[in-house]
Design a protein around this motif. Structure first.
Motif, PDB file in Angstrom:
ATOM      1  N   ALA A  78       0.829  -1.209   0.000  1.00 24.74           N
ATOM      2  CA  ALA A  78       0.000   0.000   0.000  1.00 24.74           C
ATOM      3  C   ALA A  78       0.867   1.263   0.000  1.00 24.74           C
ATOM      4  O   ALA A  78       0.575   2.228  -0.714  1.00 24.74           O
ATOM      5  N   ARG A  79       1.949   1.247   0.785  1.00 21.31           N
ATOM      6  CA  ARG A  79       2.863   2.399   0.791  1.00 21.31           C
ATOM      7  C   ARG A  79       3.528   2.565  -0.558  1.00 21.31           C
ATOM      8  O   ARG A  79       3.746   3.686  -1.025  1.00 21.31           O
ATOM      9  N   CYS A  80       3.853   1.460  -1.198  1.00 19.39           N
ATOM     10  CA  CYS A  80       4.486   1.494  -2.520  1.00 19.39           C
ATOM     11  C   CYS A  80       3.567   2.161  -3.539  1.00 19.39           C
ATOM     12  O   CYS A  80       4.003   3.018  -4.308  1.00 19.39           O
ATOM     13  N   VAL A  81       2.296   1.775  -3.542  1.00 19.20           N
ATOM     14  CA  VAL A  81       1.341   2.364  -4.483  1.00 19.20           C
ATOM     15  C   VAL A  81       1.257   3.868  -4.268  1.00 19.20           C
ATOM     16  O   VAL A  81       1.317   4.654  -5.224  1.00 19.20           O
ATOM     17  N   MET A  82       1.140   4.287  -3.018  1.00 15.73           N
ATOM     18  CA  MET A  82       1.025   5.720  -2.704  1.00 15.73           C
ATOM     19  C   MET A  82       2.292   6.488  -3.119  1.00 15.73           C
ATOM     20  O   MET A  82       2.206   7.580  -3.660  1.00 15.73           O
ATOM     21  N   ALA A  83       3.457   5.891  -2.885  1.00 13.52           N
ATOM     22  CA  ALA A  83       4.718   6.582  -3.153  1.00 13.52           C
ATOM     23  C   ALA A  83       5.121   6.557  -4.623  1.00 13.52           C
ATOM     24  O   ALA A  83       5.730   7.507  -5.112  1.00 13.52           O
ATOM     25  N   CYS A  84       4.791   5.495  -5.337  1.00 13.60           N
ATOM     26  CA  CYS A  84       5.307   5.321  -6.694  1.00 13.60           C
ATOM     27  C   CYS A  84       4.359   5.767  -7.802  1.00 13.60           C
ATOM     28  O   CYS A  84       4.805   6.050  -8.911  1.00 13.60           O
ATOM     29  N   ASN A  85       3.073   5.821  -7.531  1.00 14.26           N
ATOM     30  CA  ASN A  85       2.120   6.255  -8.555  1.00 14.26           C
ATOM     31  C   ASN A  85       2.425   7.691  -8.952  1.00 14.26           C
ATOM     32  O   ASN A  85       2.575   8.574  -8.110  1.00 14.26           O
ATOM     33  N   GLY A  86       2.546   7.925 -10.254  1.00 10.77           N
ATOM     34  CA  GLY A  86       2.834   9.268 -10.759  1.00 10.77           C
ATOM     35  C   GLY A  86       4.301   9.619 -10.829  1.00 10.77           C
ATOM     36  O   GLY A  86       4.651  10.714 -11.273  1.00 10.77           O
ATOM     37  N   GLN A  87       5.180   8.703 -10.438  1.00 10.55           N
ATOM     38  CA  GLN A  87       6.619   8.967 -10.476  1.00 10.55           C
ATOM     39  C   GLN A  87       7.192   8.695 -11.865  1.00 10.55           C
ATOM     40  O   GLN A  87       6.626   7.939 -12.651  1.00 10.55           O
ATOM     41  N   ASP A  88       8.330   9.297 -12.145  1.00 14.79           N
ATOM     42  CA  ASP A  88       9.000   9.141 -13.435  1.00 14.79           C
ATOM     43  C   ASP A  88       9.809   7.848 -13.478  1.00 14.79           C
ATOM     44  O   ASP A  88      10.524   7.528 -12.539  1.00 14.79           O
ATOM     45  N   PHE A  89       9.680   7.134 -14.585  1.00 17.69           N
ATOM     46  CA  PHE A  89      10.495   5.949 -14.853  1.00 17.69           C
ATOM     47  C   PHE A  89      10.902   6.009 -16.309  1.00 17.69           C
ATOM     48  O   PHE A  89      10.061   5.902 -17.212  1.00 17.69           O
ATOM     49  N   VAL A 107       0.619   3.266 -10.960  1.00 20.49           N
ATOM     50  CA  VAL A 107       0.865   2.168 -10.030  1.00 20.49           C
ATOM     51  C   VAL A 107      -0.387   2.003  -9.167  1.00 20.49           C
ATOM     52  O   VAL A 107      -0.789   2.933  -8.476  1.00 20.49           O
ATOM     53  N   ASN A 108      -1.009   0.826  -9.263  1.00 20.52           N
ATOM     54  CA  ASN A 108      -2.225   0.520  -8.513  1.00 20.52           C
ATOM     55  C   ASN A 108      -2.165  -0.908  -7.999  1.00 20.52           C
ATOM     56  O   ASN A 108      -1.475  -1.750  -8.586  1.00 20.52           O
ATOM     57  N   GLU A 109      -2.944  -1.169  -6.956  1.00 22.99           N
ATOM     58  CA  GLU A 109      -3.092  -2.554  -6.513  1.00 22.99           C
ATOM     59  C   GLU A 109      -3.836  -3.303  -7.616  1.00 22.99           C
ATOM     60  O   GLU A 109      -4.850  -2.830  -8.120  1.00 22.99           O
ATOM     61  N   ALA A 110      -3.306  -4.443  -8.013  1.00 23.14           N
ATOM     62  CA  ALA A 110      -3.915  -5.225  -9.085  1.00 23.14           C
ATOM     63  C   ALA A 110      -5.173  -5.919  -8.569  1.00 23.14           C
ATOM     64  O   ALA A 110      -5.152  -6.511  -7.489  1.00 23.14           O
ATOM     65  N   PRO A 111      -6.269  -5.834  -9.325  1.00 28.43           N
ATOM     66  CA  PRO A 111      -7.463  -6.570  -8.902  1.00 28.43           C
ATOM     67  C   PRO A 111      -7.228  -8.066  -9.055  1.00 28.43           C
ATOM     68  O   PRO A 111      -6.401  -8.485  -9.871  1.00 28.43           O
ATOM     69  N   PRO A 112      -7.945  -8.888  -8.296  1.00 31.78           N
ATOM     70  CA  PRO A 112      -7.777 -10.335  -8.461  1.00 31.78           C
ATOM     71  C   PRO A 112      -8.189 -10.760  -9.861  1.00 31.78           C
ATOM     72  O   PRO A 112      -9.077 -10.156 -10.462  1.00 31.78           O
ATOM     73  N   ARG A 113      -7.514 -11.761 -10.373  1.00 30.34           N
ATOM     74  CA  ARG A 113      -7.842 -12.266 -11.702  1.00 30.34           C
ATOM     75  C   ARG A 113      -9.207 -12.918 -11.683  1.00 30.34           C
ATOM     76  O   ARG A 113      -9.524 -13.692 -10.784  1.00 30.34           O
ATOM     77  N   SER A 114      -9.995 -12.622 -12.681  1.00 31.71           N
ATOM     78  CA  SER A 114     -11.304 -13.252 -12.775  1.00 31.71           C
ATOM     79  C   SER A 114     -11.134 -14.662 -13.346  1.00 31.71           C
ATOM     80  O   SER A 114     -10.218 -14.918 -14.125  1.00 31.71           O
ATOM     81  N   PRO A 115     -12.012 -15.582 -12.961  1.00 26.00           N
ATOM     82  CA  PRO A 115     -11.893 -16.943 -13.492  1.00 26.00           C
ATOM     83  C   PRO A 115     -12.095 -16.941 -15.003  1.00 26.00           C
ATOM     84  O   PRO A 115     -12.921 -16.198 -15.527  1.00 26.00           O
ATOM     85  N   ARG A 116     -11.311 -17.747 -15.667  1.00 27.17           N
ATOM     86  CA  ARG A 116     -11.403 -17.841 -17.120  1.00 27.17           C
ATOM     87  C   ARG A 116     -12.012 -19.179 -17.496  1.00 27.17           C
ATOM     88  O   ARG A 116     -11.798 -20.174 -16.826  1.00 27.17           O
ATOM     89  N   SER A 117     -12.747 -19.162 -18.569  1.00 29.22           N
ATOM     90  CA  SER A 117     -13.332 -20.419 -19.028  1.00 29.22           C
ATOM     91  C   SER A 117     -12.229 -21.303 -19.587  1.00 29.22           C
ATOM     92  O   SER A 117     -11.244 -20.817 -20.137  1.00 29.22           O
ATOM     93  N   PRO A 118     -12.383 -22.619 -19.447  1.00 30.72           N
ATOM     94  CA  PRO A 118     -11.338 -23.523 -19.952  1.00 30.72           C
ATOM     95  C   PRO A 118     -11.216 -23.418 -21.468  1.00 30.72           C
ATOM     96  O   PRO A 118     -12.199 -23.189 -22.167  1.00 30.72           O
ATOM     97  N   ARG A 119     -10.007 -23.566 -21.918  1.00 27.61           N
ATOM     98  CA  ARG A 119      -9.768 -23.527 -23.366  1.00 27.61           C
ATOM     99  C   ARG A 119     -10.175 -24.848 -23.985  1.00 27.61           C
ATOM    100  O   ARG A 119      -9.983 -25.904 -23.415  1.00 27.61           O
TER     101      ARG A 119
END
Length: 107
Positions: free
Chosen positions: A66-77, A84-96
């Motif tokens: 959480a500190r990383c997201v707050m500190a790094c979002n908007g920074q130059d790279f 920089v955001n917390e990634a949402p959980p992956r949604s289930p995918r249908s089987p191939r």
């Protein structure tokens, strides 16, 4: 016996607006220099062309994520402003589906 300090959960963080020439080692070093050492760095690459897609994910200790997201979002790279955001959980995918395709003959 496992104590709570030994059992840490890694949090996945989305990193967007990456320059296409950036590689995982550069991003890893950048996060380390900023005081947020990731456990893993994964940059997304187009399956067909092999070219970078301009985003990736880093995993780090849940306590500092959480500190990383707050500190790094908007920074130059490398000349780009990172998203920089917390990634949402992956949604289930249908089987191939596997097997061969059959084409319908036109009449």
């Amino acid at each position: 016996m496992v104590t709570s300090t030994e059992c840490t959960v890694a949090k996945k963080i989305f990193v967007g607006n990456l320059p296409y020439e950036a590689d995982a080692n550069q991003l890893l070093a950048w996060f380390r220099r900023n005081g947020f050492p990731p456990e893993n760095v994964n940059l997304s690459v187009d399956v067909l062309s092999g070219h970078p897609r301009g985003y990736g994910f880093v995993e780090m200790n849940e306590r500092v994520a959480a500190r990383c997201v707050m500190a790094c979002n908007g920074q130059d790279f490398l000349g780009r402003t990172l998203i920089v955001n917390e990634a949402p959980p992956r949604s289930p995918r249908s089987p191939r589906r596997t097997g061969t395709r059959t084409s319908r003959a036109s009449s």
